[in-house]
Design a protein around this motif. Structure first.
Motif, PDB file in Angstrom:
ATOM      1  N   HIS A  15       0.789  -1.397  -0.098  1.00 51.52           N
ATOM      2  CA  HIS A  15      -0.084  -0.087   0.010  1.00 51.52           C
ATOM      3  C   HIS A  15       0.704   1.126  -0.025  1.00 51.52           C
ATOM      4  CE1 HIS A  15       0.733  -1.273   4.289  1.00 51.52           C
ATOM      5  NE2 HIS A  15       0.793  -0.160   4.300  1.00 51.52           N
ATOM      6  N   GLY A  16       1.980   1.135   0.723  1.00 48.30           N
ATOM      7  CA  GLY A  16       2.980   2.366   0.742  1.00 48.30           C
ATOM      8  C   GLY A  16       4.007   1.697   1.432  1.00 48.30           C
ATOM      9  N   ILE A  17       5.466   2.292   0.886  1.00 47.32           N
ATOM     10  CA  ILE A  17       6.736   1.933   1.454  1.00 47.32           C
ATOM     11  C   ILE A  17       7.546   3.080   1.930  1.00 47.32           C
ATOM     12  CG2 ILE A  17       6.782  -0.329   0.075  1.00 47.32           C
ATOM     13  CD1 ILE A  17       8.827   1.132  -1.654  1.00 47.32           C
ATOM     14  N   THR A  18       8.440   2.801   2.813  1.00 41.57           N
ATOM     15  CA  THR A  18       9.421   3.601   3.212  1.00 41.57           C
ATOM     16  C   THR A  18      10.666   2.821   3.277  1.00 41.57           C
ATOM     17  OG1 THR A  18       8.224   4.741   4.861  1.00 41.57           O
ATOM     18  CG2 THR A  18      10.505   4.952   5.093  1.00 41.57           C
ATOM     19  N   VAL A  19      11.754   3.329   2.615  1.00 45.41           N
ATOM     20  CA  VAL A  19      12.930   2.506   2.557  1.00 45.41           C
ATOM     21  C   VAL A  19      14.056   3.204   3.283  1.00 45.41           C
ATOM     22  CG1 VAL A  19      12.340   1.158   0.046  1.00 45.41           C
ATOM     23  CG2 VAL A  19      13.710   3.512   0.002  1.00 45.41           C
ATOM     24  N   ILE A  20      14.699   2.511   4.007  1.00 42.46           N
ATOM     25  CA  ILE A  20      16.069   3.073   4.678  1.00 42.46           C
ATOM     26  C   ILE A  20      17.223   2.934   3.783  1.00 42.46           C
ATOM     27  CG2 ILE A  20      17.306   2.816   6.828  1.00 42.46           C
ATOM     28  CD1 ILE A  20      14.452   3.311   7.370  1.00 42.46           C
ATOM     29  N   LEU A  21      17.875   4.042   3.823  1.00 42.95           N
ATOM     30  CA  LEU A  21      18.996   4.088   2.563  1.00 42.95           C
ATOM     31  C   LEU A  21      20.142   4.867   3.346  1.00 42.95           C
ATOM     32  CD1 LEU A  21      17.178   4.933  -0.707  1.00 42.95           C
ATOM     33  CD2 LEU A  21      18.275   2.752  -0.163  1.00 42.95           C
ATOM     34  N   SER A  22      21.262   4.677   3.100  1.00 46.04           N
ATOM     35  CA  SER A  22      22.316   5.331   3.633  1.00 46.04           C
ATOM     36  C   SER A  22      22.680   6.552   2.601  1.00 46.04           C
ATOM     37  CB  SER A  22      23.726   4.632   3.726  1.00 46.04           C
ATOM     38  OG  SER A  22      23.453   3.514   4.717  1.00 46.04           O
ATOM     39  N   LYS A  23      22.914   7.920   3.259  1.00 41.32           N
ATOM     40  CA  LYS A  23      23.467   8.820   2.229  1.00 41.32           C
ATOM     41  C   LYS A  23      24.739   8.575   1.753  1.00 41.32           C
ATOM     42  CE  LYS A  23      22.184  11.658   5.902  1.00 41.32           C
ATOM     43  NZ  LYS A  23      22.326  13.119   6.788  1.00 41.32           N
TER      44      LYS A  23
ATOM     45  N   VAL B 227      18.304   7.363   6.364  1.00 43.33           N
ATOM     46  CA  VAL B 227      17.167   8.033   5.985  1.00 43.33           C
ATOM     47  C   VAL B 227      16.014   7.321   5.512  1.00 43.33           C
ATOM     48  CG1 VAL B 227      16.304   9.977   4.724  1.00 43.33           C
ATOM     49  CG2 VAL B 227      18.479  10.135   5.478  1.00 43.33           C
ATOM     50  N   GLY B 228      14.939   7.490   6.077  1.00 44.26           N
ATOM     51  CA  GLY B 228      13.772   6.772   5.552  1.00 44.26           C
ATOM     52  C   GLY B 228      13.168   7.640   4.370  1.00 44.26           C
ATOM     53  N   VAL B 229      13.160   7.043   3.259  1.00 48.31           N
ATOM     54  CA  VAL B 229      12.971   7.606   2.004  1.00 48.31           C
ATOM     55  C   VAL B 229      11.419   6.870   1.576  1.00 48.31           C
ATOM     56  CG1 VAL B 229      13.642   8.286  -0.306  1.00 48.31           C
ATOM     57  CG2 VAL B 229      15.366   7.946   1.697  1.00 48.31           C
ATOM     58  N   ARG B 230      10.587   8.008   1.008  1.00 44.07           N
ATOM     59  CA  ARG B 230       9.447   7.421   0.391  1.00 44.07           C
ATOM     60  C   ARG B 230       9.360   8.016  -1.174  1.00 44.07           C
ATOM     61  NH1 ARG B 230       4.319   7.621   3.118  1.00 44.07           N
ATOM     62  NH2 ARG B 230       3.855   5.852   1.859  1.00 44.07           N
ATOM     63  N   ILE B 231       8.512   7.388  -2.169  1.00 44.22           N
ATOM     64  CA  ILE B 231       7.812   7.832  -3.140  1.00 44.22           C
ATOM     65  C   ILE B 231       6.583   7.291  -3.036  1.00 44.22           C
ATOM     66  CG2 ILE B 231       7.623   7.385  -5.734  1.00 44.22           C
ATOM     67  CD1 ILE B 231      10.600   7.378  -5.843  1.00 44.22           C
ATOM     68  N   LEU B 232       5.571   8.421  -3.000  1.00 48.76           N
ATOM     69  CA  LEU B 232       4.165   7.987  -2.982  1.00 48.76           C
ATOM     70  C   LEU B 232       3.265   7.657  -4.009  1.00 48.76           C
ATOM     71  CD1 LEU B 232       3.323  11.356  -0.794  1.00 48.76           C
ATOM     72  CD2 LEU B 232       4.080   8.991  -0.028  1.00 48.76           C
ATOM     73  N   LYS B 233       2.383   6.921  -3.757  1.00 52.81           N
ATOM     74  CA  LYS B 233       1.417   6.524  -4.973  1.00 52.81           C
ATOM     75  C   LYS B 233       0.434   7.386  -4.977  1.00 52.81           C
ATOM     76  CE  LYS B 233       1.049   1.871  -4.663  1.00 52.81           C
ATOM     77  NZ  LYS B 233       1.132   0.412  -4.183  1.00 52.81           N
TER      78      LYS B 233
ATOM     79  N   LYS C 139      15.740  -5.979   4.095  1.00 52.60           N
ATOM     80  CA  LYS C 139      15.213  -6.528   5.233  1.00 52.60           C
ATOM     81  C   LYS C 139      13.994  -5.555   5.425  1.00 52.60           C
ATOM     82  CE  LYS C 139      16.476  -7.294  10.272  1.00 52.60           C
ATOM     83  NZ  LYS C 139      17.373  -7.130  11.143  1.00 52.60           N
ATOM     84  N   ILE C 140      12.862  -6.691   5.677  1.00 49.62           N
ATOM     85  CA  ILE C 140      11.575  -5.983   5.913  1.00 49.62           C
ATOM     86  C   ILE C 140      11.505  -5.696   7.565  1.00 49.62           C
ATOM     87  CG2 ILE C 140       9.080  -6.144   5.982  1.00 49.62           C
ATOM     88  CD1 ILE C 140       9.635  -7.839   3.324  1.00 49.62           C
ATOM     89  N   LEU C 141      11.422  -4.462   7.830  1.00 51.80           N
ATOM     90  CA  LEU C 141      11.327  -4.135   9.258  1.00 51.80           C
ATOM     91  C   LEU C 141       9.876  -4.095   9.899  1.00 51.80           C
ATOM     92  CD1 LEU C 141      14.212  -1.082   9.450  1.00 51.80           C
ATOM     93  CD2 LEU C 141      14.071  -3.780   9.915  1.00 51.80           C
ATOM     94  N   ARG C 142       8.804  -3.488   9.100  1.00 52.92           N
ATOM     95  CA  ARG C 142       7.337  -3.170   9.530  1.00 52.92           C
ATOM     96  C   ARG C 142       6.744  -3.690   8.128  1.00 52.92           C
ATOM     97  NH1 ARG C 142       5.869   2.209  11.402  1.00 52.92           N
ATOM     98  NH2 ARG C 142       5.226   2.656   9.217  1.00 52.92           N
TER      99      ARG C 142
ATOM    100  N   ARG D  37       4.694   0.082   4.669  1.00 52.28           N
ATOM    101  CA  ARG D  37       6.012  -1.018   4.952  1.00 52.28           C
ATOM    102  C   ARG D  37       7.168  -0.262   5.083  1.00 52.28           C
ATOM    103  NH1 ARG D  37       5.074  -5.697   5.735  1.00 52.28           N
ATOM    104  NH2 ARG D  37       3.077  -5.823   4.356  1.00 52.28           N
ATOM    105  N   ILE D  38       8.093  -0.662   6.018  1.00 53.32           N
ATOM    106  CA  ILE D  38       9.522  -0.203   6.258  1.00 53.32           C
ATOM    107  C   ILE D  38      10.529  -1.340   5.722  1.00 53.32           C
ATOM    108  CG2 ILE D  38      11.104   0.755   7.588  1.00 53.32           C
ATOM    109  CD1 ILE D  38       8.872   1.903   9.099  1.00 53.32           C
ATOM    110  N   ILE D  39      11.296  -1.136   4.592  1.00 57.24           N
ATOM    111  CA  ILE D  39      12.206  -1.927   4.263  1.00 57.24           C
ATOM    112  C   ILE D  39      13.879  -1.214   4.493  1.00 57.24           C
ATOM    113  CG2 ILE D  39      13.138  -3.425   2.259  1.00 57.24           C
ATOM    114  CD1 ILE D  39       9.938  -2.530   1.545  1.00 57.24           C
ATOM    115  N   ASP D  40      14.422  -1.914   5.119  1.00 57.57           N
ATOM    116  CA  ASP D  40      15.909  -1.552   4.994  1.00 57.57           C
ATOM    117  C   ASP D  40      16.591  -1.918   4.040  1.00 57.57           C
ATOM    118  OD1 ASP D  40      18.638  -0.846   5.940  1.00 57.57           O
ATOM    119  OD2 ASP D  40      18.470  -1.463   8.030  1.00 57.57           O
ATOM    120  N   PHE D  41      16.814  -1.079   2.981  1.00 58.87           N
ATOM    121  CA  PHE D  41      17.671  -1.420   1.780  1.00 58.87           C
ATOM    122  C   PHE D  41      19.123  -1.231   2.073  1.00 58.87           C
ATOM    123  CE2 PHE D  41      14.121  -1.453  -0.412  1.00 58.87           C
ATOM    124  CZ  PHE D  41      14.321  -1.902  -1.691  1.00 58.87           C
TER     125      PHE D  41
END
Length: 189
Positions: A92-100, A115-121, A186-189, A177-181
């Motif tokens: 339904h929507g995701i937040t990905v964790i990325l390193s700068k 940083v938690g990063v999103r692109i919205l739908k 790794k799916i965190l939530r 949903r939170i995914i650590d890239f």
């Protein structure tokens, strides 16, 4: 505080881009729950922490303008875009964790260079794309209280502190949903 119909907002992006660049704070619909945010700068970050009564050790996420902007500013794998699009299409929507790539980039966003990063739908993404810069995103509620998706709640809790509330009839009320890239998807939530 001004309440704006979301369709009207979408039809008048140019005006609201100028408002965002003038550090206006928005409550807006995402593809999950309503968010509160603004363009990223130290002053706006402090304002949103105060508005939400949020612990300053809890970082905010951002909405990115587009996937190319993400790849330009964050460490991504060769298959990042493919994996990102897969998760985005299947959730339904995701937040990905990325390193700068550069720890001086967005210095007041994230923790430990992540940083938690999103692109919205939804159409708010088109607004952020037009801005062409990061936009703070966090749930539109007072910290440590239940999330309530209600126009009257937003008015009561935020009327003196936000500039615009974008009203939309879309109801989702499910967190992303939170995914650590940074850790092999790794799916965190």
């Amino acid at each position: 505080m001004e309440k704006i119909n979301f369709n009207y907002f979408c039809d008048n992006f140019d005006f609201y881009v100028k408002e965002a660049l003038n550090n206006k704070i928005f409550i807006y619909p995402t593809d999950t729950i309503y968010g509160i945010g603004s363009i990223v700068n130290k002053s706006n970050i402090e304002r949103i922490y105060d508005i939400k009564k949020r612990d300053k050790n809890k970082p905010f996420s951002i909405v990115a303008p587009n996937i190319d902007w993400i790849k330009e500013n964050f460490i991504t794998s060769n298959d990042f875009e493919e994996k990102f699009n897969f998760f985005l299409e299947n959730n339904h929507g995701i937040t990905v964790i990325l390193s700068k790539k550069n720890n001086l980039f967005l210095p007041d966003i994230g923790v430990n260079n992540k940083v938690g990063v999103r692109i919205l739908k939804n159409n708010f993404q088109n607004f952020v794309t037009k801005l062409n810069q990061a936009f703070i995103t966090t749930s539109a509620n007072i910290s440590n209280t239940d999330y309530i998706e209600d126009e009257k709640y937003f008015e009561e809790k935020f009327e003196k502190n936000v500039d615009y509330i974008l009203i939309h009839n879309y109801k989702k009320s499910v967190e992303s949903r939170i995914i650590d890239f940074t850790d092999n998807y790794k799916i965190l939530r």
